[in-house]
Design a protein around this motif. Structure first.
Motif, PDB file in Angstrom:
ATOM      1  N   THR A  98       0.847  -1.188   0.000  1.00 20.86           N
ATOM      2  CA  THR A  98       0.000   0.000   0.000  1.00 20.86           C
ATOM      3  C   THR A  98       0.885   1.242   0.000  1.00 20.86           C
ATOM      4  OG1 THR A  98      -0.139  -0.114   2.405  1.00 20.86           O
ATOM      5  CG2 THR A  98      -1.912  -1.158   1.158  1.00 20.86           C
ATOM      6  N   PRO A  99       0.322   2.423  -0.259  1.00 15.58           N
ATOM      7  CA  PRO A  99       1.151   3.635  -0.370  1.00 15.58           C
ATOM      8  C   PRO A  99       1.969   3.938   0.883  1.00 15.58           C
ATOM      9  CG  PRO A  99      -1.016   4.023  -1.301  1.00 15.58           C
ATOM     10  CD  PRO A  99      -1.082   2.685  -0.648  1.00 15.58           C
ATOM     11  N   ILE A 100       3.137   4.535   0.651  1.00 12.09           N
ATOM     12  CA  ILE A 100       4.075   4.895   1.713  1.00 12.09           C
ATOM     13  C   ILE A 100       4.254   6.406   1.719  1.00 12.09           C
ATOM     14  CG2 ILE A 100       6.393   4.530   2.667  1.00 12.09           C
ATOM     15  CD1 ILE A 100       6.656   2.083   0.858  1.00 12.09           C
ATOM     16  N   GLN A 101       4.124   7.004   2.875  1.00 16.26           N
ATOM     17  CA  GLN A 101       4.417   8.427   3.032  1.00 16.26           C
ATOM     18  C   GLN A 101       5.715   8.566   3.828  1.00 16.26           C
ATOM     19  OE1 GLN A 101       1.365  10.761   4.973  1.00 16.26           O
ATOM     20  NE2 GLN A 101       2.780  12.443   5.406  1.00 16.26           N
ATOM     21  N   GLU A 102       6.780   8.977   3.163  1.00 13.64           N
ATOM     22  CA  GLU A 102       8.050   9.119   3.860  1.00 13.64           C
ATOM     23  C   GLU A 102       8.010  10.299   4.818  1.00 13.64           C
ATOM     24  OE1 GLU A 102      12.665  10.215   2.790  1.00 13.64           O
ATOM     25  OE2 GLU A 102      11.649   8.797   1.480  1.00 13.64           O
ATOM     26  N   VAL A 103       8.534  10.076   6.032  1.00 17.10           N
ATOM     27  CA  VAL A 103       8.608  11.122   7.047  1.00 17.10           C
ATOM     28  C   VAL A 103      10.021  11.673   7.157  1.00 17.10           C
ATOM     29  CG1 VAL A 103       8.343  11.639   9.505  1.00 17.10           C
ATOM     30  CG2 VAL A 103       6.681  10.149   8.353  1.00 17.10           C
ATOM     31  N   SER A 104      10.998  10.775   7.253  1.00 15.04           N
ATOM     32  CA  SER A 104      12.383  11.215   7.446  1.00 15.04           C
ATOM     33  C   SER A 104      13.335  10.093   7.061  1.00 15.04           C
ATOM     34  CB  SER A 104      12.616  11.612   8.903  1.00 15.04           C
ATOM     35  OG  SER A 104      13.970  11.927   9.130  1.00 15.04           O
ATOM     36  N   ARG A 105      14.528  10.470   6.664  1.00 13.09           N
ATOM     37  CA  ARG A 105      15.590   9.491   6.433  1.00 13.09           C
ATOM     38  C   ARG A 105      16.847   9.869   7.202  1.00 13.09           C
ATOM     39  NH1 ARG A 105      16.765   8.920   0.368  1.00 13.09           N
ATOM     40  NH2 ARG A 105      14.564   8.361   0.388  1.00 13.09           N
ATOM     41  N   GLU A 106      16.650  10.653   8.255  1.00 14.23           N
ATOM     42  CA  GLU A 106      17.765  11.036   9.121  1.00 14.23           C
ATOM     43  C   GLU A 106      17.374  10.842  10.573  1.00 14.23           C
ATOM     44  OE1 GLU A 106      19.042  14.997   8.338  1.00 14.23           O
ATOM     45  OE2 GLU A 106      19.652  14.587   6.268  1.00 14.23           O
ATOM     46  N   LEU A 107      18.232  10.206  11.335  1.00 10.63           N
ATOM     47  CA  LEU A 107      18.030  10.094  12.766  1.00 10.63           C
ATOM     48  C   LEU A 107      18.497  11.392  13.416  1.00 10.63           C
ATOM     49  CD1 LEU A 107      17.252   8.279  15.174  1.00 10.63           C
ATOM     50  CD2 LEU A 107      19.636   7.527  15.243  1.00 10.63           C
ATOM     51  N   GLU A 137      26.017  15.645  10.904  1.00 12.93           N
ATOM     52  CA  GLU A 137      27.160  15.244  10.084  1.00 12.93           C
ATOM     53  C   GLU A 137      27.282  13.732   9.908  1.00 12.93           C
ATOM     54  OE1 GLU A 137      30.679  17.096  11.559  1.00 12.93           O
ATOM     55  OE2 GLU A 137      29.913  19.137  11.262  1.00 12.93           O
ATOM     56  N   ASP A 138      26.364  12.983  10.483  1.00 11.36           N
ATOM     57  CA  ASP A 138      26.380  11.529  10.327  1.00 11.36           C
ATOM     58  C   ASP A 138      25.855  11.182   8.934  1.00 11.36           C
ATOM     59  OD1 ASP A 138      26.262   8.802  10.487  1.00 11.36           O
ATOM     60  OD2 ASP A 138      24.997   8.728  12.281  1.00 11.36           O
TER      61      ASP A 138
END
Length: 256
Positions: free
Chosen positions: A71-80, A85-86
């Motif tokens: 089903t569809p995916i809504q991305e929220v974040s790809r950074e912790l 600088e990580d």
């Protein structure tokens, strides 16, 4: 709804294994780790043809995480949060079917002692902080992936040999317990509290044949979704397939 996690250990090299397992297991949502490919090399066409939407956070040769969903995916974040600088690709967060799904690949941390172990503890601390924020939302949330942690002696085949390994160091196990104290449920242990269950077997020393394994891959569930947990397991046979990952897919089933 079936949710799975699978450290694929190189998505392009093991794409046939992944596609075969997807066809066989038919999970609704899959969290993948160790893609080991840059963003532009992610095999989107093959994943789409298999019936899945996908978001991913790649990195050349190392790390990399992805979430697949029917089903569809809504991305929220790809950074912790916590360390701008990580540059390691280890975290991706999304909303699927009104649930927050986090896919993570926590650092290995070996050798201990050393800078890699220090980085692991710092990353874990940041993750614990993010998990606390997610718990405060009082929503269905799952934290899914390769934690590179064996939480208890039941999760490792010869615990006495692993005392100074970064996967089993007391500091790391304490961090995992700190997470659980926020209110998360370890799904596999909730349903199988006393069973020997592994998700990883090394390629060396005939580990899989000897069942010399480790439980590294976990589902931590918020109370709003833990109450719907029905089943949990590991597709152990996949570890025995040709040209397979050193991990096997783990999965849970959530009711309505």
């Amino acid at each position: 709804m079936k949710i799975a996690t699978y450290n694929i250990n190189g998505i392009n090299g093991r794409l046939p294994v992944l596609l075969r397992w997807l066809e066989q297991a038919k999970p609704d949502i899959v969290c993948l780790q160790e893609l080991k490919c840059p963003n532009e090399k992610f095999p989107l066409a093959a994943i789409t043809a298999a019936g899945y939407n996908a978001i991913w956070h790649g990195q050349k040769s190392w790390n990399g995480v992805a979430i697949l969903s029917k089903t569809p995916i809504q991305e929220v974040s790809r950074e912790l949060p916590g360390e701008p600088e990580d540059t390691h690709s280890r975290y991706i967060e999304a909303i699927i079917n009104k649930m927050v799904v986090v896919c993570l690949y926590l650092p290995n941390g070996n050798p201990y002692p050393g800078p890699k172990f220090d980085y692991k503890l710092k990353w874990f601390k940041r993750f614990i902080a993010r998990a606390a924020k997610l718990m405060e939302l009082e929503l269905p949330v799952m934290l899914v992936g390769d934690y590179n942690v064996m939480p208890t002696e039941l999760d490792v085949y010869k615990p006495e040999r692993w005392i100074d390994n970064a996967l089993f160091r007391q500091e790391v196990r304490d961090a995992f317990q700190q997470l659980l104290k926020q209110g998360w449920t370890d799904a596999i242990r909730k349903l199988h509290p006393h069973e020997k269950i592994y998700t990883f077997w090394d390629y060396f020393r005939n580990a899989f044949a000897r069942d010399a394994g480790l439980r590294l891959d976990h589902f931590l569930l918020s109370p709003q979704i833990a109450s719907r947990l029905k089943k949990a397991g590991v597709d152990k046979e996949v570890r025995g397939w040709e040209k397979t990952s050193d991990h096997a897919p783990a999965w849970i089933i959530i009711g309505k």
